[in-house]
Design a protein around this motif. Structure first.
Motif, mmCIF file in Angstrom:
data_model
loop_
_atom_site.group_PDB
_atom_site.id
_atom_site.type_symbol
_atom_site.label_atom_id
_atom_site.label_comp_id
_atom_site.label_asym_id
_atom_site.label_seq_id
_atom_site.Cartn_x
_atom_site.Cartn_y
_atom_site.Cartn_z
ATOM 1 N N ASP A 199 0.965 -1.106 0.341
ATOM 2 C CA ASP A 199 -0.028 0.059 0.172
ATOM 3 C C ASP A 199 1.022 1.155 -0.069
ATOM 4 O O ASP A 199 1.847 0.742 0.189
ATOM 5 C CB ASP A 199 -0.766 0.121 1.348
ATOM 6 C CG ASP A 199 0.094 -0.382 2.238
ATOM 7 O OD1 ASP A 199 0.719 -0.174 2.548
ATOM 8 O OD2 ASP A 199 -1.141 -0.139 3.248
ATOM 9 N N LEU A 200 0.509 2.416 -0.368
ATOM 10 C CA LEU A 200 1.373 3.651 -0.309
ATOM 11 C C LEU A 200 1.991 4.368 0.733
ATOM 12 O O LEU A 200 3.102 4.342 0.738
ATOM 13 C CB LEU A 200 0.049 4.493 -0.916
ATOM 14 C CG LEU A 200 0.842 5.750 -1.069
ATOM 15 C CD1 LEU A 200 1.307 5.597 -2.970
ATOM 16 C CD2 LEU A 200 0.479 7.332 -1.637
ATOM 17 N N GLN A 201 1.235 3.681 2.083
ATOM 18 C CA GLN A 201 1.957 3.968 3.498
ATOM 19 C C GLN A 201 2.864 3.110 3.651
ATOM 20 O O GLN A 201 3.902 3.730 4.881
ATOM 21 C CB GLN A 201 0.898 3.921 4.770
ATOM 22 C CG GLN A 201 -0.103 5.357 4.869
ATOM 23 C CD GLN A 201 -0.919 4.705 3.420
ATOM 24 O OE1 GLN A 201 -1.406 3.697 3.009
ATOM 25 N NE2 GLN A 201 -2.478 5.565 2.881
ATOM 26 N N GLY A 202 3.245 1.304 2.784
ATOM 27 C CA GLY A 202 4.291 0.808 2.910
ATOM 28 C C GLY A 202 3.741 -0.131 4.229
ATOM 29 O O GLY A 202 4.767 -0.644 4.394
ATOM 30 N N ASP A 203 3.175 -0.150 4.935
ATOM 31 C CA ASP A 203 2.298 -0.765 6.170
ATOM 32 C C ASP A 203 2.426 -1.761 6.035
ATOM 33 O O ASP A 203 2.632 -3.222 7.020
ATOM 34 C CB ASP A 203 1.511 -0.029 7.177
ATOM 35 C CG ASP A 203 2.663 1.519 7.244
ATOM 36 O OD1 ASP A 203 3.599 1.488 7.527
ATOM 37 O OD2 ASP A 203 1.134 2.379 7.534
ATOM 38 N N HIS A 204 1.661 -2.695 4.423
ATOM 39 C CA HIS A 204 1.317 -3.985 4.464
ATOM 40 C C HIS A 204 1.567 -4.012 2.906
ATOM 41 O O HIS A 204 1.085 -3.790 2.049
ATOM 42 C CB HIS A 204 -0.357 -3.610 4.602
ATOM 43 C CG HIS A 204 -0.513 -5.356 4.188
ATOM 44 N ND1 HIS A 204 -0.906 -6.366 5.305
ATOM 45 C CD2 HIS A 204 -1.320 -6.455 3.187
ATOM 46 C CE1 HIS A 204 -1.210 -7.492 4.353
ATOM 47 N NE2 HIS A 204 -0.828 -6.793 3.635
ATOM 48 N N VAL A 205 3.042 -5.061 3.214
ATOM 49 C CA VAL A 205 3.585 -5.827 1.905
ATOM 50 C C VAL A 205 3.236 -7.208 1.748
ATOM 51 O O VAL A 205 2.970 -8.058 2.674
ATOM 52 C CB VAL A 205 4.538 -5.954 2.723
ATOM 53 C CG1 VAL A 205 5.836 -5.429 1.170
ATOM 54 C CG2 VAL A 205 5.267 -4.219 2.274
ATOM 55 N N GLU A 206 3.065 -7.276 0.384
ATOM 56 C CA GLU A 206 2.457 -9.041 -0.189
ATOM 57 C C GLU A 206 3.579 -9.311 -1.440
ATOM 58 O O GLU A 206 4.251 -7.861 -1.647
ATOM 59 C CB GLU A 206 1.586 -8.443 -0.940
ATOM 60 C CG GLU A 206 0.402 -8.925 -0.031
ATOM 61 C CD GLU A 206 -0.907 -9.336 0.119
ATOM 62 O OE1 GLU A 206 -1.608 -10.023 -0.997
ATOM 63 O OE2 GLU A 206 -2.236 -9.055 1.448
#
Lengths: 168, 291, 262, 438, 370
Positions: free
Chosen positions: E286-293
């Motif tokens: 996500d743009l916040q970079g808090d959840h990455v797959e």
């Protein structure tokens, strides 16, 4: 001509330069060779000066420097035991392309270049052995120089943006 | 005093998910040379720390979520039990981002992977380590190992080449290594003012070395491929048998577990069959451009 | 926050579709607007701050002498200049004029062509100034745009896929329209990024994302000829939205020469 | 001595494309108003010549990234007229659905991000989001629905790829369209809220006499079929468009403008014109809402275009839902045709108003001539006239206020300057167009 | 009764639907051949009516055409653009996720429901391909969990080929056309029936629910004739004699440069290949970079970036990439996995947009063709 120094004979015949040569050839070269010593920091020869000796380094480190306008002396290579120095004494007119400095106490065998050249000219068997070793030495030197030219350890720094950098 | 040699640890149990990283914390960042720093990493989960072992020459996959993963050799002492050093040069996205992290930051780590240096094969022999540039990092664990059991090995020589004197890695450790009985020599391609040491490429150092027993000499090489090529040539000329020559190779590494196909080098996978290869195993393939 | 990078959007000869892609990133738009300081984006905001800017998105090609000067100023004001779309990256569809007679084109369109100020060519931004990154597409893909902006905000160099459209077709399970239906398709020589849309709709790719690196257009052109197309028919296939990209230009010129029997 | 005052808006913001406004006053009196379009010419009509007619929808889409569907719809209809192709009812319905998608995304964008900030005092919709998060997010959701519909039906939202002469390259599968229904059901309610919201804005009292023109069809709200109707009561068949309307150079203007041939007068196209001329064809909900919101019939306040736009969004949601719910995939998705030499013209309703295309093609299916009249070209003289009408009453205000008010008026037309295929800055010097070597 | 160990059972053609019903009842998602996009693809099917009844495929290098058969065979085609790897080794899969927490990054394995597939219509070459991918994904030091989960649950119904395509060369690779192992059930199609062979206990259990009887000698002979017909139709050959050394000692053969003038490096051959397993992992955040797959997707050695390293590309021209693919497939695969990576299905030949034929390329390196 003095009696050949047995140490010199030993040193020469076990050196990479003359290793494997027939004794008769070594004994022809010994009379035109002599042991030389250079204290650390001393200059063996200067760039552009004429030097008539081909040096076979026995021990110690020799720095080769070239003068570059606006950059001063640039060390382009160091040579150590077993390596040849000042091949222009044999192949060229004796004018040195670099300055050689003893970085450590240097012991070497100096071979009179013009007499070696004469010897090679008149004795093709000696000429063959000397020139073969010289060519090998130059070939190594050329390869090493090419590797230096390749600048193997350099890498381009990636384009880094510094704004807004966030901690992870 | 000798400590026990590093034996091959029992293979850690195969993880359910080979892509899953463990969380590690940056304990310390030691700036080494320009754009190179050593990251001391510690596992957040102490049970993993307790079982984690590696052998010299192996690598880990370091993972920065959102940025990506990168294969980094472990440059730590193989006896490390708390912190594992990785010496990293800024080269791509991940290493760029790593360079911005501070101690305390977390990242992912999985490993160790790959074939180690043949430490056992060095026993009772003369050992020559040849490193070019950052290539000293994957060899440092071997140095630690040789030093820890110095009397098991005969003459140990470390030849280090770099672009410039400033590019010589781990200079602060050279004195200790020398004092512990290692013949360490350095050379640079380009001298800086004040540099009194060797100038020239690292294979020249090997050319100058006395090799009293080439058959009983083991050569471990790590550096740019071309540098390794000429080093190996030099060693072969001096009579070192090909089966005694080992080198560490590099390819695009993605999964590190032989599942993604990226790191093939000839018929081998660098992640599984390398990164450390016995020279004769890959010699025919190193010669081929673009393989 | 002052540490946010400033973003500017500049338009040259174009359709606006690429900058609209930013507004089309509905789910991320407000997040993007929060992560960057939108300093100059006339299509979206009346607030127009002077430069310099950290990130400049440049849409459109250079078709007037005024624009040729303006892009120099944009470059000076921009730290990271990224072109968005086929016009900015390869000259766009309007680069078709580069093969024609622009004066005659003007006459065809305007009653008073003598009033019109335009250059004879439509050229890419990179032909005029240094470009830091090119985002391909006609139009660009807003997911890619957001991804590239995210990477810039995070301070890493953006990377977008450089493979062919074929790979994306295969990933999504689309059957090759060239092999199964004989439809000429530029997929094998076109860079991915669109999501391989056209073949999924039963038509051939027409190259919106421009040539893939090291593309072998010549082999593809020869194959189409060998399977029944005439060189003349193939010229417009290569000569459209990215027709002036060097690789496609070379191939369309080669086909045109063949069509003329040269 | 005379005193000259010049007010310039160098770049009109929140419009698609690039334009400027120049107002010159002489002795306090309005001397000249110019809507100056400096969008560089892209010469579409010339570069279409010789291209295969199948390429026309792809190429003309590139005139405008905001309303590519309008270009594609108009082009395919005009070419079908030239070829004598009759499309099936299924194709016709899908084309209406496609237009629904474009209207939703274009209107939602204009209402929330470009126009509403004028009424509420913000520089942009993004700035407005801080105080009106719910409204802006709702707008983005609506816009997203429009785009998703375009993606399913057209392959992508900007420059769709599935639009063919004769129909569609592929008819979507039933499931692909059915998956949109829940979003559209939500969207219909959201669109109603949006309409109620914009109706609460304060509108300047400005109602010039207009001649409004729109496409009117007895059974459906204006999209891509019908006759051109004017509020002056006249009806014009599509094929007679060029007799009734023409593009002219006006001496004081910097751009080509479309005018009524007779009298060279301006006319007004767009949502307000459509509602005024086809209010009865609005969907039931939209019609009820128009009454509820008290929209005058006819309404001649250009600022209230935002209400018209919002009502149209309600309409297209409702219409789209009807089509989506009934949809079954069908074959052929594209009607075949034979090439023949001929000409065809057509007009459709772009989100921002009437758009007209005419093509002639040869027997090999190649374009011989092309003529494109975009909506903004049709509104441009009207915009200038409006400005001339409004300006005398505000000239006492400072320049920046004058400029802002003019911009607001211009924006109410949702002008799309990129699609001004031949709007240009004219300067009176001849520049040689042929460089060496070309 | 046949002397063969396997007893073949007779299943009347319409009763194949019973098999589909039985599998559906067991919760399987049935993937089988069906017509879509002008080709016979593998997709979810529910009834036998969705099978390509009466259709076949005509294949040549770079050409595939769907054509009507004279009879109404249900499985009367060779192999299409899809292979089963799409289902066992999906083109996109999330391999791990990372979440930013107060305690730093937490990595975890996504738990997505594993589809339970029944594959209907698996050809002998495809059985061989699955076996090869089993070696890649299941039999190394590390196991691919995504493949394993799907593979373990899969129910395989093989169908013996009774005709062959022009690009088929399974006989050269010893992979077909007869299905001998690796299936739960294997069918041989006759005009009005299928003869069914049981390959596993679960295959037997399912079959027990259907209306079958033991096939008579004549029926078995007819099935054997039908299978033999496929053998006799195969004309393409790949000489595999010492092929590993042939290719690995010809890495500088001029043919690589020649094929590079034709090869588009478009990746089609690798994508349609039922054994190619290359993949890369992308970060999707996500743009916040808090959840990455971490998303794994199919990749190909034909991509320039595939060999990207330290700012350069190891395989920086089409020549080296084609060479990598072919030497890997036919030669170094043997070093790595103990068998060839090629099963002779011919997909890479049919689906190469310019019709490069690897059997011709091998012959050229052997010096057999100009």
């Amino acid at each position: 001509m003095s009696v050949p120094d047995p140490l010199l004979v030993e040193e020469l015949s076990t050196s990479p330069f003359a290793a494997g040569w027939p004794h008769r050839i070594v004994s022809e070269v010994v009379p035109i060779s002599r042991q030389v010593l250079y204290p650390a920091g001393s200059i063996i020869f200067e760039q552009n000066a004429v030097n008539r000796d081909l040096f076979l380094i026995c021990s110690g480190l020799v720095g080769l420097d070239m003068r570059v306008p606006a950059r001063g002396n640039v060390r382009i290579l160091t040579l150590a035991g077993g390596e040849l120095l000042a091949w222009s004494a044999l192949l060229g007119d004796g004018q040195m392309t670099a300055t050689a400095t003893a970085l450590e106490p240097v012991r070497a065998i100096a071979i009179d270049g013009s007499r070696l050249s004469d010897l090679c000219q008149h004795r093709p068997d000696i000429g063959f052995h000397v020139m073969t070793r010289l060519a090998e030495s130059l070939s190594h030197r050329l390869t090493a120089t090419r590797l230096q030219l390749l600048d193997l350890y350099s890498h381009t720094t990636p384009h880094v943006l510094t704004f807004g950098a966030r901690e992870h | 005093m000798n400590s026990s040699p590093v034996t091959a640890p029992a293979r850690p149990p195969v993880p359910e998910n080979p892509w899953l990283s463990h969380t590690v914390r940056i304990e310390q960042i030691v700036p080494e040379i320009a754009e190179v720093a050593t990251y001391e990493l510690a596992f957040v989960d102490s049970t993993i720390a307790a079982t984690y072992q590696f052998q010299p020459g192996q690598f880990n996959m370091l993972y920065l979520p959102g940025v990506g993963e990168v294969a980094i050799s472990i440059s730590a002492d193989p006896r490390s039990r708390e912190r594992w050093a990785h010496t990293i040069r800024v080269a791509g996205s991940v290493t760029q981002s790593l360079a911005r992290l501070q101690p305390g930051a977390t990242l992912g780590l999985r490993g160790p992977y790959g074939n180690p240096w043949p430490v056992a094969a060095c026993e009772g022999r003369d050992v020559i380590l040849v490193a070019g540039g950052i290539g000293l990092a994957p060899l440092r664990p071997v140095i630690y190992e040789l030093l820890a059991n110095r009397n098991r090995y005969r003459k140990v020589t470390v030849l280090v080449g770099a672009r410039t004197p400033e590019g010589l890695l781990y200079p602060g450790q050279y004195a200790d290594w020398k004092a512990a009985g290692i013949d360490l020599q350095t050379t640079v391609d380009r001298a800086s003012p004040g540099w009194l040491g060797n100038v020239g490429v690292v294979p020249q150092l090997l050319d100058r070395m006395a090799l009293p027993a080439p058959q009983e000499t083991v050569l471990l090489v790590c550096g740019p491929e071309v540098m390794m090529h000429f080093t190996v040539k030099s060693a072969q000329r001096r009579g070192v048998p090909v089966e005694n020559i080992w080198l560490s190779s590099e390819r695009n590494m993605q999964c590190a577990v032989r599942l993604c196909g990226h790191c093939q080098l000839g018929p081998t996978f660098v992640c599984k069959d390398g990164p450390v290869y016995r020279f004769d195993q890959i010699a025919p393939f190193l010669k081929v451009e673009g393989l | 926050m002052s540490t946010r990078p400033t973003l500017a959007v500049f338009k040259f000869a174009s359709c606006d579709g690429c900058q609209l892609s930013l507004l089309d990133a509905e789910d991320e738009l407000l997040a993007v607007a929060g992560a960057v300081d939108i300093a100059f984006f006339p299509e979206a905001s009346s607030r127009m701050l002077p430069g310099p800017y950290d990130i400049a998105l440049v849409e459109g090609s250079i078709t007037t002498s005024h624009d040729a000067e303006r892009i120099q100023e944009v470059r000076k004001q921009s730290r990271f200049l990224m072109t968005i779309g086929a016009c900015a990256t390869a000259g766009g569809i309007q680069a078709l004029r580069n093969w024609g007679d622009t004066a005659e084109f003007l006459q065809a369109v305007y009653a008073r062509p003598e009033y019109i100020s335009t250059l004879a060519t439509s050229t890419a931004i990179a032909d005029h100034v240094t470009v830091d990154f090119e985002l391909r597409g006609c139009p660009i893909n807003h997911h890619q745009l957001v991804e590239v902006l995210s990477s810039l905000i995070a301070g890493r160099r953006p990377r977008t896929p450089t493979h062919s459209v074929c790979l994306d077709c295969k990933r999504r399970g689309t059957v090759c329209v060239t092999v199964a239906q004989g439809i000429p398709c530029l997929g094998p020589v076109t860079q991915a990024g669109c999501g391989a849309i056209c073949p999924a709709y039963d038509r051939g790719c027409y190259g919106c994302y421009g040539p893939v690196k090291q593309c072998n257009s010549e082999s593809l052109g020869d194959h189409f000829i060998a399977t029944g197309s005439t060189p003349g028919e193939l010229v417009p296939l290569f000569r459209n939205f990215n027709g002036y990209a060097p690789e496609f230009r070379a191939e369309s010129d080669r086909l045109a020469r063949r069509a003329e029997g040269v | 001595m005379t005193e000259a005052r010049t007010i310039r808006v160098e770049a009109i913001s929140r419009v698609e494309g690039e334009g400027a406004l120049h107002i010159r006053l002489q002795d306090g009196q309005l001397a000249e108003v110019q809507l100056n379009i400096y969008e560089p010419p892209r010469l579409f009509e010339a570069l279409l010549r010789g291209r295969a007619l199948e390429e026309v929808p792809d190429i003309t889409a590139r005139i405008c990234g905001i309303c590519p569907v309008a270009y594609q719809m108009t082009a395919v209809h005009a070419l079908e007229a030239a070829l004598g192709v009759s499309i099936s009812p299924e194709i016709r319905r899908l084309r209406r659905l496609l237009y629904c998608g474009e209207w939703i995304e274009s209107h939602a964008l204009h209402i929330h991000l470009l126009h509403a900030p004028d009424f509420l005092g913000y520089d942009s919709g993004l700035d407005m989001a801080a105080d009106f998060p719910q409204e802006v997010n709702r707008g983005l959701q609506l816009k997203k629905h429009g785009n998703r519909l375009l993606e399913v039906l057209g392959g992508r939202a900007i420059h769709p790829i599935n639009i063919a002469v004769g129909g569609f390259y592929r008819a979507p599968r039933r499931e692909e369209l059915a998956a949109l229904i829940p979003d559209f059901e939500w969207g219909l309610q959201a669109a109603i809220e949006t309409a109620r919201w914009v109706a609460t804005f304060t509108f300047p009292d400005f109602t010039p006499p207009y001649e409004m023109v729109a496409l009117v069809h007895p059974d459906e709200y204006p999209f891509n079929a019908g006759d051109l109707k004017s509020t002056d009561g006249r009806t014009v068949k599509m094929e007679d468009y060029e007799r009734e309307f023409e593009e002219v150079h006006v001496a004081h203007s910097t751009a080509l403008q479309s005018v009524r041939t007779a009298g060279r007068t301006s006319y007004f196209v767009g949502p307000l014109a459509r509602i005024n001329l086809a209010r009865a064809q609005l969907s039931p909900t939209a019609l009820r809402l128009a009454d509820e919101l008290g929209l005058e019939q006819p309404c001649c306040n250009p600022y209230k275009s935002i209400i018209a736009r919002a009502l149209e969004v309600v309409h297209v949601y409702e219409e789209a839902l009807d089509i989506l719910r009934d949809y079954q995939s069908f074959r052929p998705s594209r009607i075949g045709y034979q090439y023949r030499a001929g000409a065809g013209s057509w007009a459709t309703e772009a989100p921002r108003g009437l758009i007209f295309h005419r093509y002639s093609v040869d027997e090999h299916g190649k374009v011989v001539t092309a003529k494109i009249v975009p909506p903004t070209s049709q509104n441009q003289l009207q915009i200038e006239n409006d400005l001339s009408t409004m300006l005398p009453s505000i000239l006492h205000e400072p320049d920046d206020q004058v400029a802002l008010k003019c911009e607001k008026l211009i924006r109410s037309y949702d002008p799309c300057i990129s699609c001004s295929t031949h709007f240009l800055k004219i300067h009176r010097e001849e520049i040689p167009c042929r460089p060496p070597g070309v | 009764m046949s002397t063969s160990a396997a007893t073949e059972l007779f299943l009347a053609k319409p009763h194949l639907q019973q098999l589909l019903n039985a599998l559906s009842a067991r919760g399987y998602c049935i993937i089988g051949p069906t017509i879509d996009q002008s080709a016979i693809v593998y997709a979810e099917i529910r009834t036998v009516d969705e099978l390509p009844q009466g259709w076949t495929d005509q294949q040549e290098p770079a050409t595939y055409r769907l054509v009507r058969r004279e009879d109404n065979a249900w499985f009367g085609y060779a192999v299409g653009p899809h292979s089963w790897k799409r289902y066992l080794f999906p083109p996109f899969a999330t391999v791990a996720v990372a979440d930013r927490t107060a305690a730093g990054w937490q990595m975890s394995t996504p738990h997505e429901p594993v589809p339970k597939y029944a594959f209907l219509g698996v050809r002998a070459c495809e059985l061989a391909a699955i076996k090869i991918q089993d070696k890649v994904f299941l039999e190394g030091a590390y196991v691919d969990p995504i493949y394993r989960a799907r593979r373990e649950q899969a129910f395989v119904i093989a169908v013996n080929c009774t005709s062959a395509g022009a690009n088929c060369f399974c006989t050269s690779m010893n992979t077909g056309p007869r299905c001998t192992t690796g299936f739960d059930l294997a069918l041989t199609e006759l005009p009005d029936a299928f003869l069914v062979e049981v390959g596993s206990d679960s295959g037997g259990e399912v079959l027990a629910e259907l209306q079958t009887r033991v096939a008579d000698v004549e029926e078995q002979a007819a099935a054997e004739r039908a299978r033999q017909q496929a053998v006799s139709q195969i004309t393409k050959r790949l000489d595999t004699t010492d092929i590993r050394n042939l290719l690995l000692t010809n890495l500088e053969h001029p043919r690589w440069a020649e094929v590079a003038t034709r090869c588009l490096s478009c990746t089609n051959c690798t994508m349609v290949c039922p054994t190619c397993f290359c993949a890369s992992v992308n970060e999707v955040s996500d743009l916040q970079g808090d959840h990455v797959e971490r998303q794994r997707q199919w990749d190909s050695c034909f991509n320039l970036d595939f060999s990207y390293m330290n700012g350069g590309h190891i395989r920086n021209d089409i020549r080296s990439r084609y060479r990598q693919w072919m030497t890997h497939k036919l030669a170094s695969w043997i070093d790595q996995f103990g068998s060839s990576g090629c099963v002779g299905c011919g997909r890479c030949i049919t689906w190469c947009p310019v019709g490069i034929d690897l059997t011709e390329e091998v012959a050229a390196i052997r010096g057999e063709t100009p």
